[in-house]
Design a protein around this motif. Sequence first.
Motif, mmCIF file in Angstrom:
data_model
loop_
_atom_site.group_PDB
_atom_site.id
_atom_site.type_symbol
_atom_site.label_atom_id
_atom_site.label_comp_id
_atom_site.label_asym_id
_atom_site.label_seq_id
_atom_site.Cartn_x
_atom_site.Cartn_y
_atom_site.Cartn_z
ATOM 1 N N VAL A 236 6.771 9.866 -4.844
ATOM 2 C CA VAL A 236 7.110 9.109 -5.200
ATOM 3 C C VAL A 236 8.717 9.464 -6.461
ATOM 4 C CG1 VAL A 236 5.606 8.425 -6.913
ATOM 5 C CG2 VAL A 236 5.757 10.171 -7.722
ATOM 6 N N GLY A 237 9.653 8.531 -6.846
ATOM 7 C CA GLY A 237 10.528 8.804 -7.532
ATOM 8 C C GLY A 237 11.950 8.295 -6.507
ATOM 9 N N THR A 238 13.387 9.057 -6.670
ATOM 10 C CA THR A 238 14.313 8.960 -5.602
ATOM 11 C C THR A 238 14.433 10.281 -5.001
ATOM 12 O OG1 THR A 238 15.621 10.339 -7.741
ATOM 13 C CG2 THR A 238 15.150 7.332 -7.586
ATOM 14 N N ALA A 239 15.409 10.191 -4.263
ATOM 15 C CA ALA A 239 16.042 11.359 -3.034
ATOM 16 C C ALA A 239 16.729 12.559 -4.192
ATOM 17 C CB ALA A 239 16.404 10.734 -2.638
ATOM 18 N N GLU A 240 16.606 12.816 -5.425
ATOM 19 C CA GLU A 240 17.342 13.283 -6.476
ATOM 20 C C GLU A 240 16.200 14.309 -7.245
ATOM 21 O OE1 GLU A 240 19.057 10.454 -5.985
ATOM 22 O OE2 GLU A 240 20.248 11.346 -4.267
ATOM 23 N N GLN A 241 15.395 12.957 -8.196
ATOM 24 C CA GLN A 241 14.290 13.411 -8.904
ATOM 25 C C GLN A 241 13.228 13.255 -8.174
ATOM 26 O OE1 GLN A 241 15.138 11.983 -12.667
ATOM 27 N NE2 GLN A 241 13.301 13.687 -13.370
ATOM 28 N N THR A 278 2.439 10.622 -11.385
ATOM 29 C CA THR A 278 3.304 11.034 -10.823
ATOM 30 C C THR A 278 4.130 12.477 -10.857
ATOM 31 O OG1 THR A 278 4.341 10.177 -12.444
ATOM 32 C CG2 THR A 278 3.691 8.656 -10.777
ATOM 33 N N GLY A 279 3.851 12.637 -11.260
ATOM 34 C CA GLY A 279 3.793 14.006 -11.582
ATOM 35 C C GLY A 279 5.492 14.429 -12.659
ATOM 36 N N GLY A 280 5.139 13.301 -13.641
ATOM 37 C CA GLY A 280 6.276 13.568 -14.702
ATOM 38 C C GLY A 280 7.540 12.835 -14.639
ATOM 39 N N VAL A 281 7.063 12.148 -12.881
ATOM 40 C CA VAL A 281 8.250 11.196 -12.735
ATOM 41 C C VAL A 281 8.311 9.397 -12.624
ATOM 42 C CG1 VAL A 281 10.447 11.320 -10.693
ATOM 43 C CG2 VAL A 281 9.380 13.131 -11.363
ATOM 44 N N LYS A 282 9.846 9.159 -12.842
ATOM 45 C CA LYS A 282 9.343 7.959 -12.595
ATOM 46 C C LYS A 282 9.375 7.336 -11.342
ATOM 47 C CE LYS A 282 9.654 6.236 -17.534
ATOM 48 N NZ LYS A 282 10.587 5.279 -18.624
ATOM 49 N N ASP A 283 8.956 5.843 -11.370
ATOM 50 C CA ASP A 283 8.650 6.166 -9.575
ATOM 51 C C ASP A 283 9.854 4.669 -10.202
ATOM 52 O OD1 ASP A 283 8.670 5.821 -6.847
ATOM 53 O OD2 ASP A 283 7.278 4.168 -7.244
ATOM 54 N N ILE A 284 10.824 5.022 -8.202
ATOM 55 C CA ILE A 284 11.949 3.412 -8.201
ATOM 56 C C ILE A 284 11.461 2.265 -8.466
ATOM 57 C CG2 ILE A 284 13.450 5.353 -7.098
ATOM 58 C CD1 ILE A 284 12.296 3.913 -4.513
ATOM 59 N N ILE A 301 5.166 2.443 -8.558
ATOM 60 C CA ILE A 301 3.871 3.892 -8.730
ATOM 61 C C ILE A 301 4.490 3.755 -10.625
ATOM 62 C CG2 ILE A 301 2.468 5.185 -8.927
ATOM 63 C CD1 ILE A 301 2.188 2.971 -6.481
ATOM 64 N N ASN A 302 2.876 3.758 -11.672
ATOM 65 C CA ASN A 302 3.149 3.976 -12.937
ATOM 66 C C ASN A 302 1.813 5.413 -12.760
ATOM 67 O OD1 ASN A 302 4.881 2.096 -14.397
ATOM 68 N ND2 ASN A 302 3.829 0.979 -12.876
ATOM 69 N N ASP A 303 2.735 6.071 -13.523
ATOM 70 C CA ASP A 303 1.055 7.558 -14.202
ATOM 71 C C ASP A 303 0.880 6.986 -14.988
ATOM 72 O OD1 ASP A 303 0.702 9.821 -14.806
ATOM 73 O OD2 ASP A 303 2.487 10.841 -14.229
ATOM 74 N N GLY A 304 -0.786 7.069 -15.287
ATOM 75 C CA GLY A 304 -1.830 6.733 -16.274
ATOM 76 C C GLY A 304 -2.603 6.502 -15.879
ATOM 77 N N THR A 305 -3.629 5.804 -16.483
ATOM 78 C CA THR A 305 -4.815 5.793 -15.802
ATOM 79 C C THR A 305 -5.669 4.237 -16.248
ATOM 80 O OG1 THR A 305 -5.591 7.800 -17.622
ATOM 81 C CG2 THR A 305 -7.403 6.593 -16.809
ATOM 82 N N ALA A 306 -6.674 4.158 -15.475
ATOM 83 C CA ALA A 306 -6.778 1.793 -15.759
ATOM 84 C C ALA A 306 -8.356 1.815 -16.064
ATOM 85 C CB ALA A 306 -6.114 1.806 -14.508
ATOM 86 N N PHE A 307 -8.858 1.475 -16.387
ATOM 87 C CA PHE A 307 -10.268 0.679 -15.879
ATOM 88 C C PHE A 307 -10.604 -1.171 -15.955
ATOM 89 C CE2 PHE A 307 -9.888 0.258 -20.399
ATOM 90 C CZ PHE A 307 -10.885 -0.471 -20.543
ATOM 91 N N LEU A 308 -11.596 -1.411 -15.029
ATOM 92 C CA LEU A 308 -11.602 -2.507 -15.741
ATOM 93 C C LEU A 308 -13.084 -2.931 -15.472
ATOM 94 C CD1 LEU A 308 -13.060 -4.418 -12.371
ATOM 95 C CD2 LEU A 308 -11.091 -3.925 -11.263
#
Length: 391
Positions: A236-241, A278-284, A301-308
């Motif tokens: 996840v993330g960019t080439a720089e981050q 995501t290792g604390g990184v926001k995805d592109i 991709i989002n960093d978090g917890t989910a359920f249904l």
Amino acid sequence: MTDRKKRLLRCGSILSACAVIGVAATQQARAGATVNFGKDQFFTLGLGVKAQYLSHDTTMPKNGDAASADDLRIYMGAQFHKYVKSTLNLERLRDGNWNVLDGILQVERWKAFNIWGGRMLTPSDRSNLDGPYFLSTFAFPMVAQYPGAWSGRDDGIAVWGKLLKDHFRYVAGVYRGHNWVRGGSNYGEHPLFAARMEYNFLDPEPSAAYYTASTYYGKADILAIGLAGQYETDGVGTAEQKGDYKAWNIDGLFEKRIGKEARGGVYTLEGAYYQYYTGGVKDIAAGYGQRSADYGNVGGINDGTAFLASTAYLIPYRLGWGRIQPLVRYQEFRFRKDMYGPGHPKTTQFDAGANYVMDGHNLRFTFDYARYKPQGARAIGAFLLGMQFQY
């Protein structure tokens, strides 16, 4: 798997529930036509269509009504030898072009160990392995955000099998991976590893290979628990981050026939829990560097917890040509703290409606009301009338 970030952050893509995630339906749906060429040699051809009317779609000008055929698929399968098969499924995109949905070379010598190569569904949650045509609901869940090159698929190689009289199923594979794009976090460096295992405590699931369904309309009594996980270095993330992508989920399905098999009702209960890292990184952004967010295994991709959680009941009495199946579903995606705002911001969706089931998953109509509340915004309600057909 589709534009996951749009599903989380925009109402239209969530409520436009014909989502493009599916299974190699030549094996699960009725084959429309079969041509035999000899012993253990044949070709099959089929068709799948999902269409909907949506009362409120934020992807349309002025958030107006929307009617569309959101999913059109052509299913093709062939067997060349007793142990060698292939699948080629095509899907029409929203821009009018066609894309390869599945393209699999299948070597199936033993029930306990089979090898597939090509574009296929990756090991993931039940919803993704259902696809849009084998869910109990019409809408694909927003909380299922496993990445995929297209509709939950990726290019790679996998092994799968059934053991213990088909009660235990497994699948594991290595795939091209997420953010394989110039400027993305993983431009051709690291593969995606994925695996799933499932145990059926009652009847074995009557679905092909490692695929699933969220209802079998009383064909079997089901109590299945599945566990899936995925990992990709620099996923996840960019080439720089960049950050490592990790995800896992546990899901369960309980379905029980009530009364006499031919005339009884069918109760269904489904649930799933997800963790995405995501290792604390926001995805592109989803679709970064692509012609459209529909193309490519990029971003979202989002960093978090989910359920249904969902429940349904197939009423035992016929009404005209079919049976009514009322259902409700609740979903929640809770974003990781401090990454998307203070506290634990969340997105939720509640659905209530009913299916009119005429021929199982091959011919079904759905009426649904969805109340969607995105992170940091007001809730939006919409009515949906949907139809699906497979042959």
